[in-house]
Scaffold this motif. Sequence first.
Motif, mmCIF file in Angstrom:
data_model
loop_
_atom_site.group_PDB
_atom_site.id
_atom_site.type_symbol
_atom_site.label_atom_id
_atom_site.label_comp_id
_atom_site.label_asym_id
_atom_site.label_seq_id
_atom_site.Cartn_x
_atom_site.Cartn_y
_atom_site.Cartn_z
ATOM 1 N N GLN A 72 0.848 -1.239 -0.167
ATOM 2 C CA GLN A 72 -0.001 -0.040 0.035
ATOM 3 C C GLN A 72 0.870 1.410 0.083
ATOM 4 O O GLN A 72 2.004 1.160 0.739
ATOM 5 N N LEU A 73 0.600 2.153 -0.876
ATOM 6 C CA LEU A 73 1.483 3.445 -1.201
ATOM 7 C C LEU A 73 0.674 4.667 -0.680
ATOM 8 O O LEU A 73 -0.714 4.622 -0.993
ATOM 9 N N GLN A 74 1.241 5.335 -0.210
ATOM 10 C CA GLN A 74 0.573 7.037 0.103
ATOM 11 C C GLN A 74 1.717 8.131 -0.031
ATOM 12 O O GLN A 74 2.898 7.968 0.406
ATOM 13 N N GLN A 75 1.204 8.991 -0.843
ATOM 14 C CA GLN A 75 1.986 10.046 -0.918
ATOM 15 C C GLN A 75 1.711 11.153 0.044
ATOM 16 O O GLN A 75 0.438 11.525 0.081
ATOM 17 N N THR B 180 5.252 6.760 0.950
ATOM 18 C CA THR B 180 5.317 5.684 2.215
ATOM 19 C C THR B 180 4.882 4.552 1.472
ATOM 20 O O THR B 180 3.617 4.457 0.765
ATOM 21 N N ALA B 181 5.376 3.335 1.702
ATOM 22 C CA ALA B 181 5.147 1.970 1.298
ATOM 23 C C ALA B 181 4.997 1.002 2.551
ATOM 24 O O ALA B 181 5.933 1.089 3.420
ATOM 25 N N ALA B 182 4.001 0.192 2.503
ATOM 26 C CA ALA B 182 3.944 -0.675 3.586
ATOM 27 C C ALA B 182 3.073 -1.735 3.098
ATOM 28 O O ALA B 182 2.239 -1.702 2.305
ATOM 29 N N TYR B 183 3.167 -3.001 3.805
ATOM 30 C CA TYR B 183 2.475 -4.047 3.492
ATOM 31 C C TYR B 183 1.185 -3.849 4.626
ATOM 32 O O TYR B 183 1.230 -3.478 5.549
ATOM 33 N N PRO B 184 -0.111 -4.103 3.950
ATOM 34 C CA PRO B 184 -1.295 -4.328 5.050
ATOM 35 C C PRO B 184 -1.154 -5.142 6.242
ATOM 36 O O PRO B 184 -0.486 -5.910 6.459
ATOM 37 N N GLY B 185 -1.361 -4.332 7.410
ATOM 38 C CA GLY B 185 -1.204 -4.869 8.710
ATOM 39 C C GLY B 185 0.107 -5.054 9.319
ATOM 40 O O GLY B 185 0.407 -5.258 10.464
ATOM 41 N N ALA B 186 1.363 -4.718 8.500
ATOM 42 C CA ALA B 186 2.639 -4.540 9.119
ATOM 43 C C ALA B 186 2.986 -3.261 9.900
ATOM 44 O O ALA B 186 2.319 -2.381 9.675
ATOM 45 N N TRP C 62 5.468 -1.776 10.406
ATOM 46 C CA TRP C 62 6.695 -0.974 9.744
ATOM 47 C C TRP C 62 6.551 -0.689 8.338
ATOM 48 O O TRP C 62 5.626 -1.008 7.758
ATOM 49 N N SER C 63 7.208 0.428 7.786
ATOM 50 C CA SER C 63 7.100 1.030 6.559
ATOM 51 C C SER C 63 8.136 1.708 5.991
ATOM 52 O O SER C 63 9.384 1.853 7.004
ATOM 53 N N VAL C 64 8.274 2.269 4.792
ATOM 54 C CA VAL C 64 9.475 2.606 4.451
ATOM 55 C C VAL C 64 9.191 3.968 3.728
ATOM 56 O O VAL C 64 7.855 4.023 2.864
ATOM 57 N N GLU D 9 13.574 -3.853 2.431
ATOM 58 C CA GLU D 9 13.517 -3.986 3.745
ATOM 59 C C GLU D 9 13.066 -5.319 4.146
ATOM 60 O O GLU D 9 13.407 -5.905 5.095
ATOM 61 N N VAL D 10 12.277 -5.761 3.392
ATOM 62 C CA VAL D 10 11.611 -7.206 3.429
ATOM 63 C C VAL D 10 12.885 -8.290 3.462
ATOM 64 O O VAL D 10 13.112 -8.961 4.172
ATOM 65 N N THR D 11 13.731 -8.177 2.592
ATOM 66 C CA THR D 11 14.755 -8.943 2.359
ATOM 67 C C THR D 11 15.822 -8.795 3.527
ATOM 68 O O THR D 11 16.201 -9.684 4.086
ATOM 69 N N ARG D 12 16.115 -7.620 4.110
ATOM 70 C CA ARG D 12 16.967 -7.178 5.056
ATOM 71 C C ARG D 12 16.235 -7.894 6.457
ATOM 72 O O ARG D 12 17.021 -8.618 7.066
ATOM 73 N N ARG D 13 15.132 -7.876 6.558
ATOM 74 C CA ARG D 13 14.468 -8.333 7.769
ATOM 75 C C ARG D 13 14.547 -9.814 7.919
ATOM 76 O O ARG D 13 14.969 -10.474 8.941
ATOM 77 N N GLN D 14 14.324 -10.271 6.725
ATOM 78 C CA GLN D 14 14.344 -11.730 6.671
ATOM 79 C C GLN D 14 15.667 -12.296 6.868
ATOM 80 O O GLN D 14 16.044 -13.373 7.554
ATOM 81 N N ASN D 15 16.654 -11.575 6.179
ATOM 82 C CA ASN D 15 18.065 -12.103 6.372
ATOM 83 C C ASN D 15 18.506 -11.862 7.886
ATOM 84 O O ASN D 15 19.227 -12.520 8.197
ATOM 85 N N ASP D 16 18.012 -11.028 8.600
ATOM 86 C CA ASP D 16 18.259 -10.989 9.913
ATOM 87 C C ASP D 16 17.540 -11.855 10.725
ATOM 88 O O ASP D 16 17.582 -11.735 12.156
ATOM 89 N N GLY D 17 16.709 -12.875 10.112
ATOM 90 C CA GLY D 17 15.916 -13.914 10.968
ATOM 91 C C GLY D 17 14.502 -13.607 11.319
ATOM 92 O O GLY D 17 13.866 -14.361 11.660
#
Length: 145
Positions: free
Chosen positions: A30-33, A39-45, A47-49, A64-72
């Motif tokens: 979901q995006l919002q200007q 700002t971009a975020a997944y529904p219910g997350a 956190w956002s970027v 950010e998804v990849t970074r978080r997944q790589n961090d476990g």
Amino acid sequence: MTSTSPEAAMPAPPQPNDQPHRYAVHMEPQLQQTGQAWTAAYPGAQWSVSAPSRAQALHRLGEEVTRRQNDGEDVFAYTTSILQRHLREPIPGVYAVDNELYRELIHAPEAERQRVLDEAERRRRVGLTYTRDDYLNEGRGTHPH
């Protein structure tokens, strides 16, 4: 015996305890200007970027998804609860799709996948199903595997 009353033709409304196990969950960012920022975020997350453009915000979201997944972190651990909420009241960007149908769409072109996601949600919201067999019977499931 067949009934011809209008009530017999009406589909049952979605139930609050609709069977979540029969669905795959698909979530669109979901995006919002706001001013000059996106700002971009997944529904219910929780956190956002943000970024200066829509495209950059989507790219940063993926990073950010990849970074978080790589961090476990299990980034989408909340999908069961978001699905249950979505089945009670639709959440923008969330799609509850028959599991077999969703697997059929893995290699479908993006436009076809979006069309089917929208149709599956439309039918589910009025109490109808949209299964892999329904999709294939429409002659739509002809993309190469």
